[in-house]
Scaffold this motif. Sequence first.
Motif, PDB file in Angstrom:
ATOM      1  N   THR A   1      -3.791  10.112   7.293  1.00 40.01           N
ATOM      2  CA  THR A   1      -4.198  11.052   8.326  1.00 40.01           C
ATOM      3  C   THR A   1      -5.605  10.693   8.795  1.00 40.01           C
ATOM      4  N   GLU A   2      -5.832  10.857  10.074  1.00 39.73           N
ATOM      5  CA  GLU A   2      -7.127  10.539  10.650  1.00 39.73           C
ATOM      6  C   GLU A   2      -7.787  11.827  11.124  1.00 39.73           C
ATOM      7  N   TYR A   3      -9.061  11.974  10.789  1.00 39.82           N
ATOM      8  CA  TYR A   3      -9.823  13.174  11.141  1.00 39.82           C
ATOM      9  C   TYR A   3     -10.781  12.863  12.284  1.00 39.82           C
ATOM     10  N   ASN A   4     -11.366  13.882  12.838  1.00 34.13           N
ATOM     11  CA  ASN A   4     -12.292  13.717  13.961  1.00 34.13           C
ATOM     12  C   ASN A   4     -13.573  12.995  13.568  1.00 34.13           C
TER      13      ASN A   4
ATOM     14  N   SER B   1       5.239   9.245 -12.022  1.00 31.02           N
ATOM     15  CA  SER B   1       4.576   9.048 -10.734  1.00 31.02           C
ATOM     16  C   SER B   1       3.065   9.057 -10.894  1.00 31.02           C
ATOM     17  N   TRP B   2       2.400   8.360  -9.979  1.00 31.45           N
ATOM     18  CA  TRP B   2       0.946   8.354  -9.950  1.00 31.45           C
ATOM     19  C   TRP B   2       0.514   8.136  -8.506  1.00 31.45           C
ATOM     20  N   THR B   3      -0.720   8.513  -8.252  1.00 28.75           N
ATOM     21  CA  THR B   3      -1.205   8.565  -6.875  1.00 28.75           C
ATOM     22  C   THR B   3      -2.606   7.993  -6.783  1.00 28.75           C
ATOM     23  N   ASP B   4      -2.939   7.437  -5.633  1.00 28.40           N
ATOM     24  CA  ASP B   4      -4.287   6.990  -5.340  1.00 28.40           C
ATOM     25  C   ASP B   4      -4.699   7.581  -3.997  1.00 28.40           C
ATOM     26  N   VAL B   5      -5.917   8.065  -3.929  1.00 29.21           N
ATOM     27  CA  VAL B   5      -6.482   8.605  -2.689  1.00 29.21           C
ATOM     28  C   VAL B   5      -7.635   7.699  -2.283  1.00 29.21           C
ATOM     29  N   SER B   6      -7.641   7.265  -1.035  1.00 26.60           N
ATOM     30  CA  SER B   6      -8.723   6.417  -0.544  1.00 26.60           C
ATOM     31  C   SER B   6      -9.099   6.848   0.874  1.00 26.60           C
ATOM     32  N   ARG B   7     -10.275   6.405   1.286  1.00 28.61           N
ATOM     33  CA  ARG B   7     -10.758   6.756   2.616  1.00 28.61           C
ATOM     34  C   ARG B   7     -11.469   5.563   3.211  1.00 28.61           C
ATOM     35  N   SER B   8     -11.246   5.349   4.494  1.00 28.93           N
ATOM     36  CA  SER B   8     -11.971   4.349   5.254  1.00 28.93           C
ATOM     37  C   SER B   8     -12.435   5.024   6.537  1.00 28.93           C
ATOM     38  N   GLY B   9     -13.712   5.305   6.592  1.00 32.77           N
ATOM     39  CA  GLY B   9     -14.237   6.031   7.743  1.00 32.77           C
ATOM     40  C   GLY B   9     -13.619   7.404   7.848  1.00 32.77           C
ATOM     41  N   ALA B  10     -13.000   7.693   8.968  1.00 30.50           N
ATOM     42  CA  ALA B  10     -12.399   9.012   9.191  1.00 30.50           C
ATOM     43  C   ALA B  10     -10.912   9.039   8.837  1.00 30.50           C
ATOM     44  N   THR B  11     -10.412   7.960   8.210  1.00 32.12           N
ATOM     45  CA  THR B  11      -8.999   7.890   7.845  1.00 32.12           C
ATOM     46  C   THR B  11      -8.823   8.076   6.346  1.00 32.12           C
ATOM     47  N   LEU B  12      -7.982   9.004   5.989  1.00 31.89           N
ATOM     48  CA  LEU B  12      -7.675   9.301   4.587  1.00 31.89           C
ATOM     49  C   LEU B  12      -6.271   8.803   4.292  1.00 31.89           C
TER      50      LEU B  12
END
Length: 86
Positions: free
Chosen positions: A10-13, A37-48
Amino acid sequence: MTAHDAFLTTEYNDQHRARLIERSLRPELADLADERSWTDVSRSGATLSIRIEATDLVALRAAANTWLTLLDVAERSAQAGDLVET
């Protein structure tokens, strides 16, 4: 080795909002990981991005539903914070 995976992006403002949502989700990673199950959360700029890996489709669906719910709660909480600040 995982048999199934899903990517939620998802991309934020702005980067600030994406960072806020990321920090809200990150503490859940350790609590929700299990042998299926397992999960990873990452962010690049305004994109999660949320990557979910699972050994079977039932576990993938359950994890995806959980993370979509957590994402919704984090976004609504951030929005409520905006209303309080204004």
